[in-house]
Design a protein around this motif. Structure first.
Motif, short mmCIF file in Angstrom:
data_model
loop_
_atom_site.label_atom_id
_atom_site.label_comp_id
_atom_site.label_asym_id
_atom_site.label_seq_id
_atom_site.Cartn_x
_atom_site.Cartn_y
_atom_site.Cartn_z
N SER A 1 -46.02 93.99 25.69
CA SER A 1 -46.90 92.84 25.54
C SER A 1 -46.07 91.57 25.52
O SER A 1 -44.88 91.59 25.19
N GLN B 1 -52.24 86.27 24.85
CA GLN B 1 -51.47 87.51 24.80
C GLN B 1 -51.93 88.45 25.91
O GLN B 1 -53.12 88.57 26.19
N ASN B 2 -50.95 89.10 26.53
CA ASN B 2 -51.21 90.16 27.50
C ASN B 2 -50.50 91.41 27.02
O ASN B 2 -49.32 91.36 26.67
N SER B 3 -51.21 92.52 26.98
CA SER B 3 -50.60 93.77 26.54
C SER B 3 -51.13 94.92 27.38
O SER B 3 -52.25 94.86 27.91
#
Length: 729
Positions: free
Chosen positions: A269, A289-291
């Motif tokens: 992430s 946020q990117n996960s």
């Protein structure tokens, strides 16, 4: 070494066996440190015009010369103080300053709140008031403040909550998968989850996926247990979880923060956020946020090893908040893709779920010197879901469009020791479902309209300087376009004794209700499930009583215990019929009762220990002879948590253990999931390098690699690792 749990073994013996080494390590680490006084002053710097925290304020104790500055949340701390009287001074550019007398009691802690007025109001003094030691009778059961959340960034919201008494996690995959929470043996759709006042519960199933909100984006979490319809409206049958986003800071500094994480099962992430000063009195913040995770892991079923495939997850999240004077607005967006691998007997590795949620809210929150306030608020939210199941016996390609519109207003007056508030709200919810594989299974479009009005009053009665009585009452009326009006009262009271041993006694009683979810009413029949249009609303009557003791023993020792009893009517339970289908049915009578207990010991600035236990007796009291007196399904009788935390300088170590008892999976109590226990550890380092604040975290979850199931036939992964790094300018 065999880590499997034997039901005959004592829980604290088993927890001690696994946590023993960690305890010795931490005690050895902390024991070498010099013992310190447990007396402190803690406080918060607040802008009296906006009610927001002020960071960077200089706070000084004149007698000792000790100085500190308030953090991003406006909080400041002074440690190692002998009991006595002090002069506390607070200063900040463009604000007035004033020296104020402060008394530190021998009980170990005095909580202060400093409210200051801008320079344009030079004639106004600095006000220093001690926080009421007898908290409101309607206070939350649990509160996680900004400091606690900062320490728990490696956890999800649901994982953090599940470590507290009375809370249970419901999940079925690796980190980042769908996660939900229950309170005291409730169903997952009986817990109302609000993000900045907007409900996250789905119109389809009434459940709230907490994985959509990362801990880093939150300023505070509050949990209210028991019947809470009178305070928060329908759906809070078993309680409510309130999530508060980080608000824009009153600072002209731009403080960007970046965080990245990698881990087992292909997890990674990246995200960050910043505070933006637009103009005087206008601030904003942004978080993204990117996960994702591949999600494949090994598991065991009937002594055979398999690989769990199709458990991937990918999520994008963004939040933004804007404040201009008394006007506040917030925006939330999340998009997720997840695999739906099915249970181990009905594997569907090519199935998937796509979600996209976005919402916006606007609130006007003026407050006057007299204590009066008027807060109109409006919000809109939309959720699109796509379920694609091409590899099951019953194939699906279904899309749902869910929408909520809410208008709310609160009017009241808040003065020291008293609160009076009236409120009203209107909500319109719609759901449209279309099955493109088999159109005859389509749900169609359904709209539900609901309104409510409530009254809340809260009052403190200080009898003497160290003895306070507090009482709270709430009454709410709700109506919909297809059900008769429902009335929900809630009354609570508490007594606080503030001496060397602080004592608080509390009790509450209330009623609540919850409408059947749309899928329970209108699910189109297939080989797995069918809806029931004849379902009645669930009703609950909740009673609770307990006490809390705080003792100054080598720091601070807390002991809490509460007893609860919930009588339920028309409880909705999905039960298997003789053909194997799950069909929702009303259980005419049921009850859940039990107790919660928690003991914690805090050695100042160094060490903290905690043990908590929840015993729940969920009993089916229906008239059907095969079900009467049986335990309600999927609800454990016992849950134990243990935690050991230590911090010194820039390092911190945290070890936790959790044991969950067996859970019956059939209404007749003929089958059950066995007990399980898991243990986690986390080490963090927070150095300052090149004038930047860095943070490094190593987390090991389920380090004994225990094989277990939270949901029937949905195995959980074994040992996993995650390494995180963040930097702040």
């Amino acid at each position: 070494m065999d880590f499997r749990f034997s039901p005959k073994a004592g829980i604290f013996f088993r927890l001690g066996q696994t946590l023993g080494f960690a305890a010795l390590l931490i005690f050895g680490w902390a024991g070498a440190l010099k013992a310190e006084s447990n007396l402190k002053i803690s406080g918060r710097v607040i802008d009296s015009l906006t009610g927001r925290p002020v960071s960077g304020a200089a706070v000084e104790i004149l007698e000792t010369g000790k100085k500190t500055t308030s953090n991003q949340q406006g909080e400041f701390f002074f440690y190692d103080l002998p009991a006595g009287n002090y002069q506390l001074k607070a200063e900040f550019p463009s604000f007035t300053s004033q020296t104020t007398a402060v008394k530190v009691f021998a009980d170990g802690e005095t909580r202060l709140e400093i409210q200051r007025s801008p320079i344009v109001r030079m004639g106004q003094p600095v006000i220093v008031t001690a926080e009421s030691l007898a908290a409101s009778a309607s206070q939350p059961s649990l509160v996680f403040d900004q400091i606690q959340l900062e320490k728990s960034k490696h956890l999800s919201v649901a994982q953090l909550l599940s470590r507290s008494a009375g809370m249970e996690l419901k999940a079925g995959g690796v980190y980042g998968s769908t996660e939900r929470i229950t309170i005291r043996g409730s169903a997952i759709n009986q817990v109302l989850v609000l993000l900045d006042g907007r409900p996250l519960n789905s119109n389809l199933r009434g459940e709230a996926d907490l994985s959509a909100v990362p801990v880093e984006a939150l300023e505070k979490i509050e949990v209210y247990k028991g019947a809470q319809t009178a305070r928060f409206g329908p759906d809070a049958l078993a309680g409510a979880v309130l999530l508060f986003s980080k608000k824009p800071e009153n600072s002209k500094r731009i403080e960007p923060k970046l965080r990245s994480e990698i881990g087992s099962f292909g997890h990674h992430s990246i995200g960050g956020g910043t505070n933006i000063h637009i103009a005087d009195g206008t601030e904003a913040n942004f978080f993204y946020q990117n996960s994702s995770a591949a999600g494949d892991f090994d598991y065991t079923y009937k002594n055979q090893e398999y690989v769990r495939k199709g458990s991937y997850n990918w999520t994008n999240r963004a939040q933004a908040n804007l404040r201009h004077g008394n006007l506040e607005s917030s925006f939330f967006w999340a998009k997720a893709r997840r695999g739906l691998p099915g249970d181990v007997l009905n594997l569907t590795p090519f199935s998937s779920e796509h979600d996209e949620r976005f919402g916006i809210s606007l609130a006007f929150k003026p407050r006057w010197k007299s204590g009066w306030f008027f807060e109109p608020e409006t919000g809109w939210e939309k959720l699109n879901q796509h379920f694609k199941i091409p590899d099951a016996y019953a194939k699906y390609d279904t899309r749902y469009k869910s929408e909520k519109k809410k208008l709310e207003a609160r009017l009241g007056r808040k003065t020291p020791g008293a609160l009076f508030q009236v409120s009203s709200d209107y909500t319109e919810s719609s759901l449209e479902g279309t099955d493109y594989f088999l159109p005859t299974r389509s749900l169609g479009k359904t709209t539900r309209r609901a309104g409510g009005a409530g009254l809340l009053t809260d009052r403190h009665f200080p009898l003497v300087s160290y003895f306070t009585f507090a009482a709270s009452g709430a009454l709410r009326a709700d109506w919909t376009d297809f059900t008769p009006p429902a009335y929900s009262p809630l009354f609570s009271g508490s007594i606080y004794w503030n001496r060397a041993v602080k004592t608080r006694l509390f009790a509450s009683w209330g009623k609540s209700f919850r409408l059947p979810t749309l899928d329970a009413l209108f699910w189109k029949e297939d080989v797995f499930a069918a809806g029931n249009p004849n379902l009645l609303p669930e009703k609950a009557q909740s009673r609770e009583a307990g006490y809390r003791l705080t003792l100054p023993i080598l720091g601070r020792l807390n002991w809490e215990q509460s007893f609860f009893h919930n009588d339920l009517e028309n409880l909705i339970v999905w039960q298997r019929n003789f053909q194997g289908q799950f069909i929702p049915q009303n259980v005419s009578q049921a009850k859940t009762f039990g107790r919660e207990e928690r003991i914690s010991w805090q050695f100042p600035k160094i060490l903290e220990l905690e043990l908590n236990h929840t015993q729940t007796e969920p009993i089916n009291e229906s008239e059907f002879i095969l079900h009467q007196g049986k335990q309600l399904v999927f609800r454990p009788r016992h849950i134990h948590n243990a935690r050991i935390s230590a911090a010194y300088g820039i390092t911190a170590l945290n070890v936790t253990g959790r044991w969950v008892g067996k859970r019956f999976t059939r209404t007749e109590n003929t089958k059950y999931l066995p007990p399980y226990e898991t243990y986690d550890a986390q080490f963090s380092l927070s150095p300052k390098i090149w004038k930047l604040e860095w943070g490094f975290t190593l987390a090991v979850e389920n380090f004994t690699s225990r094989r277990y199931e939270i949901l029937e036939l949905f195995p959980m992964p074994g040992r996993s690792y995650r390494f995180g790094m963040e930097v702040k300018w």
